[in-house]
Design an enzyme around this catalytic site. Structure first.
Site, PDB file in Angstrom:
ATOM      1  N   GLU A 175     -18.157   9.264  -2.992  1.00 31.66           N
ATOM      2  CA  GLU A 175     -19.481   9.068  -3.597  1.00 31.66           C
ATOM      3  C   GLU A 175     -20.615   9.419  -2.628  1.00 31.66           C
ATOM      4  OE1 GLU A 175     -22.259   5.719  -5.880  1.00 31.66           O
ATOM      5  OE2 GLU A 175     -20.518   5.084  -4.729  1.00 31.66           O
ATOM      6  N   LYS A 212     -17.863  10.590  -7.410  1.00 32.70           N
ATOM      7  CA  LYS A 212     -18.921   9.840  -8.081  1.00 32.70           C
ATOM      8  C   LYS A 212     -20.246  10.396  -7.595  1.00 32.70           C
ATOM      9  CE  LYS A 212     -20.663   5.238  -9.216  1.00 32.70           C
ATOM     10  NZ  LYS A 212     -20.344   3.796  -9.344  1.00 32.70           N
TER      11      LYS A 212
END
Length: 296
Positions: A175, A212
């Site tokens: 992420e 993400k």
């Protein structure tokens, strides 16, 4: 690795719920839930309250495996129980795939980014995650400016740690968040996409990751990453957008599904009756599911 869970995450319809607020963000999450800081004293009481909040969400009939593929947990949540079962086991029994946030927060800004703080105890945490039945992990960096060197450092660090997680038998969610309010967000995202692509191309056939990412300024910018054979799934964070705004932006991106936190829980309140709470959660789940599955 649990193959049934892998197949669900890779091919299922739905989204991933982010229930992983950590120590620093917990007071804000509780306040949004209607519990003010002056109503509890000390970290133990605070974490008890946030576990009660997460328990109420996870046990709600509105939190269902037909629409929710997985849920990301904070370390303390993994080590606590819901109705006599460890949280990851409870989720798995409900048909929802459990993930664990493993990062220790962000370092100070340098080169327009914030790298992750060191994780010296990661191996022992991953071992415990395996014992608890966790499927995958999540770790967050922060990109504030389109600085090529900084973004390269973020992606290098994410994949280096990601390989350590893969070696432990778990699937990492990488992420590198691009701050949605940063200037030149689209430029940062273009640099980020290219850096991620380089690392994906270097992975072997038995190394799989999830991503993400912030919902891109240019719709479908991340489609090549979504289609990459080493990527299990690409999920999007809400990044401070309202649920309505995040859903609208998400719908413009083919193959991108939600992994929302604030946008999921924004209408939930500790003072709601169970009926009110379950309805508010159902409304949120329905709209986020729709945005993840039905594209413009």
């Amino acid at each position: 690795m649990n193959q049934e869970q892998f197949d669900k995450v890779k091919n299922g319809n739905g989204f991933i719920a982010a229930l992983d607020q950590s120590g620093g963000s917990t007071p804000k999450a509780l306040k949004a839930y209607g519990i003010m800081e002056d109503s509890y004293s000390g970290e133990d009481e605070m974490f008890d309250l946030v576990h009660d909040m997460r328990t109420r969400i996870i046990t709600s009939p509105s939190f269902n495996a037909d629409q929710i593929l997985g849920a990301i947990l904070f370390e303390q949540t993994m080590d606590r129980k819901i109705e006599g079962k460890y949280t990851a086991e409870y989720l798995a029994d409900k048909g929802i795939v459990p993930f664990l946030k493993v990062d220790k927060g962000l370092a100070d800004e340098a080169n327009g980014v914030q790298l992750m703080k060191p994780m010296p105890d990661l191996d022992s945490l991953l071992e415990r995650a395996n014992e608890r039945g966790v499927f995958g992990t999540k770790m967050r960096s922060n990109v504030l400016e389109p600085n090529e060197q900084g973004i390269k450092e973020v992606v290098d660090q994410q994949f280096e740690v990601g390989k350590q997680i893969i070696a432990a038998g778990l699937v990492p969610i990488i992420e590198p968040e691009v701050n949605v309010y940063s200037d030149n967000k689209d430029e940062s995202e273009e640099i980020l996409k290219n850096e991620i692509q380089k690392h994906l191309d270097q992975l072997s056939e038995d190394q799989n990751v999830m991503l993400k990412l912030s919902i891109p300024t240019v719709a479908n910018l991340y489609k090549p990453l979504i289609d990459h054979p080493r990527v299990v799934r690409v999920v999007a964070l809400s990044g401070g957008y309202s649920r309505e705004e995040a859903n609208e932006k998400l719908k413009e991106n083919e193959g991108l599904i939600a992994s929302f936190s604030r946008a999921l829980a924004s209408d939930l309140n500790a003072n709601q009756s169970d009926e009110e709470f379950n309805k508010a959660l159902k409304d949120a789940v329905d709209t986020i599911y729709d945005a993840s599955v039905n594209k413009k």
